[in-house]
Motif scaffolding. Structure first.
Motif, short mmCIF file in Angstrom:
data_model
loop_
_atom_site.label_atom_id
_atom_site.label_comp_id
_atom_site.label_asym_id
_atom_site.label_seq_id
_atom_site.Cartn_x
_atom_site.Cartn_y
_atom_site.Cartn_z
N VAL A 148 0.84 -1.20 0.00
CA VAL A 148 0.00 0.00 0.00
C VAL A 148 0.87 1.25 0.00
CG1 VAL A 148 -1.73 1.30 1.30
CG2 VAL A 148 -1.91 -1.20 1.12
N LYS A 149 1.95 1.21 0.75
CA LYS A 149 2.87 2.36 0.78
C LYS A 149 3.43 2.65 -0.60
CE LYS A 149 7.05 4.08 3.09
NZ LYS A 149 8.13 3.75 4.07
N ALA A 197 -3.12 -1.50 -4.66
CA ALA A 197 -2.83 -2.57 -3.71
C ALA A 197 -4.06 -2.86 -2.84
CB ALA A 197 -1.64 -2.21 -2.85
N LEU A 198 -4.80 -1.84 -2.49
CA LEU A 198 -6.00 -2.03 -1.68
C LEU A 198 -7.06 -2.83 -2.44
CD1 LEU A 198 -6.34 1.51 -0.07
CD2 LEU A 198 -5.63 -0.59 1.08
N TYR A 199 -7.22 -2.53 -3.73
CA TYR A 199 -8.17 -3.31 -4.54
C TYR A 199 -7.76 -4.78 -4.58
CZ TYR A 199 -10.52 0.86 -6.45
OH TYR A 199 -11.25 2.00 -6.61
N GLU A 200 -6.48 -5.03 -4.79
CA GLU A 200 -6.00 -6.42 -4.89
C GLU A 200 -6.18 -7.15 -3.55
OE1 GLU A 200 -2.01 -6.17 -6.24
OE2 GLU A 200 -2.54 -5.38 -8.22
N GLN A 201 -5.91 -6.46 -2.45
CA GLN A 201 -6.05 -7.09 -1.14
C GLN A 201 -7.52 -7.37 -0.81
OE1 GLN A 201 -3.75 -5.04 1.90
NE2 GLN A 201 -1.95 -4.95 0.59
N ALA A 202 -8.42 -6.49 -1.26
CA ALA A 202 -9.84 -6.74 -1.06
C ALA A 202 -10.28 -7.99 -1.81
CB ALA A 202 -10.66 -5.52 -1.52
N GLU A 203 -9.81 -8.14 -3.05
CA GLU A 203 -10.13 -9.34 -3.83
C GLU A 203 -9.58 -10.59 -3.16
OE1 GLU A 203 -10.43 -8.64 -8.45
OE2 GLU A 203 -8.59 -7.71 -7.69
N ARG A 246 -12.78 -11.26 -0.93
CA ARG A 246 -13.43 -11.93 -2.07
C ARG A 246 -14.32 -11.00 -2.87
NH1 ARG A 246 -13.89 -14.72 2.33
NH2 ARG A 246 -16.10 -14.18 2.56
N VAL A 247 -13.96 -9.73 -2.91
CA VAL A 247 -14.73 -8.78 -3.71
C VAL A 247 -13.83 -7.60 -4.06
CG1 VAL A 247 -15.60 -7.54 -1.67
CG2 VAL A 247 -16.88 -7.45 -3.83
N ARG A 248 -14.00 -7.04 -5.27
CA ARG A 248 -13.28 -5.85 -5.67
C ARG A 248 -14.24 -4.66 -5.59
NH1 ARG A 248 -8.54 -4.75 -8.67
NH2 ARG A 248 -8.54 -2.66 -9.62
N MET A 277 -2.94 2.29 4.54
CA MET A 277 -3.59 3.42 3.89
C MET A 277 -3.63 4.63 4.82
SD MET A 277 -7.61 3.71 2.64
CE MET A 277 -8.21 3.61 4.34
N PHE A 278 -3.99 4.41 6.07
CA PHE A 278 -4.04 5.52 7.02
C PHE A 278 -2.65 6.07 7.32
CE2 PHE A 278 -8.29 4.18 9.16
CZ PHE A 278 -8.99 5.04 8.33
N ALA A 279 -1.67 5.19 7.40
CA ALA A 279 -0.33 5.63 7.78
C ALA A 279 0.37 6.39 6.66
CB ALA A 279 0.53 4.43 8.19
N TYR A 280 0.19 5.92 5.40
CA TYR A 280 0.97 6.48 4.29
C TYR A 280 0.14 7.20 3.24
CZ TYR A 280 4.39 3.40 6.42
OH TYR A 280 5.23 2.78 7.32
N GLY A 281 -1.18 7.03 3.33
CA GLY A 281 -2.05 7.62 2.32
C GLY A 281 -2.19 6.71 1.12
N ALA A 282 -3.35 6.78 0.47
CA ALA A 282 -3.62 6.00 -0.75
C ALA A 282 -4.88 6.56 -1.39
CB ALA A 282 -3.80 4.51 -0.42
#
Length: 432
Positions: free
Chosen positions: A41-42, A48-54, A58-60, A196-201
C-alpha cells in the motif's frame, strides 16, 4: 468445557505470566505476515487495496472511497429500532467521554512567570472498524464520538469491503457513520487499511493517529506503523476475565463468559474464583447456555481453547494477583465489596462491578468505551479515551522582571552543563 488451573495451594507470582490461559499468538509471525501488505500500500497505493480486497474479502470494490449516496441510502434503510439504539449509544458515549476532557490550566510559577497547560486536538485521525464474523456499528460510535469530543476536525473511517454488499462496508456501519456526520469512509480492511491511514492512498491522506479494534493482523499492522503515526493500543481479539467469590450468581457468570466467546473462536473467557462450588456450577450453566446459543460452534471453540479456562485460588487476595498478572481487556468483579476489590486492581482495560453490570453493557450503552487493550497490554496501555486524540502542550510566558529573577540560577545550571550559550541567551537580555 473450561479447562482448570488449580492455584489453590498458593500463587507463584513469578510464574503467573506463563501459566495463565493465553492464546498461542506469535506477534512476530503476524508482523512478518502484514509487513508486505503494508509495504504494498505504501508503494502502490489504492491499487494494492483493490488487490487485497479481492484476495481477503473476495470482492473488488467499485471504489475504495465510499460514495456519499451509499452512506445516505444506508441511513434511509436503517431499521428504526436500531437507529434509535445507535442514537442512544451516541448520546451515552458522548456524555461519558465529555467527562474525560481535561481543562486548560495556568499556574504562576513566580510573579510574572506562568506555565499554561493546553490540550490541542489531533489534526486528522483514522478510525478502524472491523468486519469479519460480525458487524460492529458500536465500534463506529466508540471511535468517532471519542474523536469528536476531543475536537478532531478531520476524521476518516474504514471498514472491510463486504462481498454480499457489492464491495461496500456493511450498511449498518455506513448508517452509523451518517448518524455521526462522518462522510469520509473507505472500503478497506486488514493490514492494508492500516497502511492506507499511515501512508495515504488514493483519496485518503495520511493521518496522525490510528485507533480501533481488530484481529491479530490489524494489531500487528498498527505496531508496524507506530512511529510513522500514533496508535491507541494493540486492541486484538476480545477477552473477558471474571473475578468471583461464592456470592456470585453462576448463571450470570456463565452468560457473561459466553457473551465474549461468541465474538471469535480465538476469544478468551477466564474465570478466577476461590469457590470450587461456583466453578462447578458455572460449568453446568455453560453446558446449558452454549447448547442454546446461535453461534454454538464458535463459542465451544473459544471456551475450550488454551486462551480460556477457570483458575482456582485460595482466596481473593490470590485472585487479585492472578487478575493483575493477566491484565484483562474486560474485567468483571462478582464479589462482596466489589468496589473495594476493584480499587486493588492495577491492570485492566475496563472494570465492571456487580451482578448487573455485564460487559455487553459497556460494549454498547453504558457510556464507557469498548476499544480496550488486549493480550495483557493493559499493564501499560489504557482503553480508548479523549487523551488519545489530544496533545498536551505547555505554553510558557515570562516577563522581563520574572526572567531577571531566575537568570543567576539559570546561568549556574548552564555553566554546570558546559552550555555557556544558554546563559548567553539570558545575559544578552540584561544588556539591552
Amino acid at each position: 468445557m473450561l479447562s482448570r488451573l488449580d492455584l489453590s495451594g498458593g500463587v507463584n507470582a513469578a510464574s503467573l505470566a506463563t501459566s495463565l490461559p493465553r492464546a498461542a499468538i506469535d506477534i512476530d509471525v503476524a508482523l512478518e505476515t502484514v509487513r508486505p501488505l503494508v509495504q504494498e500500500v505504501k508503494e502502490r497505493g489504492e491499487e494494492a487495496l483493490y488487490e487485497q480486497a479481492e484476495r481477503f474479502d473476495r470482492v473488488r470494490p467499485t471504489s475504495i472511497r465510499v460514495p456519499q449516496d451509499a452512506i445516505d441510502e444506508a441511513l434511509e434503510s436503517l431499521d428504526s429500532a436500531l437507529r434509535e439504539a445507535i442514537s442512544l449509544a451516541i448520546d451515552h458515549v458522548r456524555a461519558g467521554h465529555e467527562a474525560q476532557m481535561p481543562e486548560e490550566k495556568s499556574v504562576e510559577i513566580i510573579s510574572g512567570g506562568t506555565v499554561t497547560q493546553r490540550w490541542i486536538p489531533m489534526r486528522r485521525v483514522g478510525l478502524y472498524v472491523p468486519g469479519g464474523l460480525a458487524v460492529y456499528p458500536s465500534s463506529v460510535v466508540m471511535n468517532a464520538v471519542c474523536a469528536q469530543v476531543a475536537g478532531v476536525q478531520s476524521i476518516a473511517l474504514t471498514s472491510p469491503a463486504q462481498e454480499r454488499f457489492g464491495g461496500l462496508p456493511h450498511p449498518t456501519i455506513l448508517a452509523a457513520c451518517a448518524l455521526l456526520g462522518i462522510d469520509e469512509v473507505y472500503a478497506a480492511g486488514g493490514a492494508g487499511a492500516i497502511g492506507m491511514f499511515a501512508y495515504g492512498a488514493g483519496e485518503c491522506e495520511p493521518v496522525d493517529v490510528i485507533t480501533g479494534p481488530g484481529n491479530i493482523y490489524v494489531a500487528a499492522a498498527k505496531r508496524l506503523v507506530l512511529g510513522t503515526v500514533g496508535i491507541d493500543s494493540e486492541a486484538g481479539t476480545t477477552e473477558i476475565a471474571i473475578l468471583a467469590d461464592d456470592s456470585a450468581n453462576p448463571r450470570y457468570v456463565a452468560a457473561d463468559l459466553l457473551s465474549q466467546a461468541e465474538h471469535d473462536p480465538a476469544a478468551a473467557s477466564v474465570l478466577v474464583t476461590d469457590s470450587v462450588e461456583l466453578a462447578d456450577a458455572v460449568d453446568r450453566e455453560l453446558e446449558d447456555l452454549v447448547s442454546k446459543t446461535k453461534h454454538e460452534e464458535r463459542v465451544r471453540t473459544a471456551l475450550s481453547g488454551p486462551q480460556s479456562g477457570t483458575v482456582l485460588v485460595a482466596n481473593l487476595d490470590d485472585g487479585l494477583q492472578v487478575i493483575n498478572a493477566y491484565g484483562a481487556e474486560h474485567l468483571e468483579i462478582h464479589a462482596r465489596d466489589d468496589e473495594q476489590v476493584a480499587r486493588r486492581v492495577s491492570n485492566a482495560g475496563a472494570i465492571f462491578l456487580g451482578s448487573y453490570t455485564p460487559v455487553p453493557a459497556g460494549d454498547y450503552l453504558a457510556g464507557s468505551n469498548h476499544v480496550l487493550p488486549t493480550g495483557g497490554t493493559a499493564r501499560y496501555n489504557s482503553g480508548l479515551n479523549v487523551h488519545v486524540f489530544l496533545k498536551s502542550v505547555q505554553q510558557v510566558k515570562y516577563s522581563r522582571e520574572a526572567l531577571e529573577e531566575i537568570t543567576d540560577s539559570l546561568q549556574t545550571f548552564a555553566n554546570a552543563e558546559d552550555l555557556p550559550a544558554h546563559g548567553g541567551a539570558l545575559e544578552v537580555r540584561r544588556e539591552m
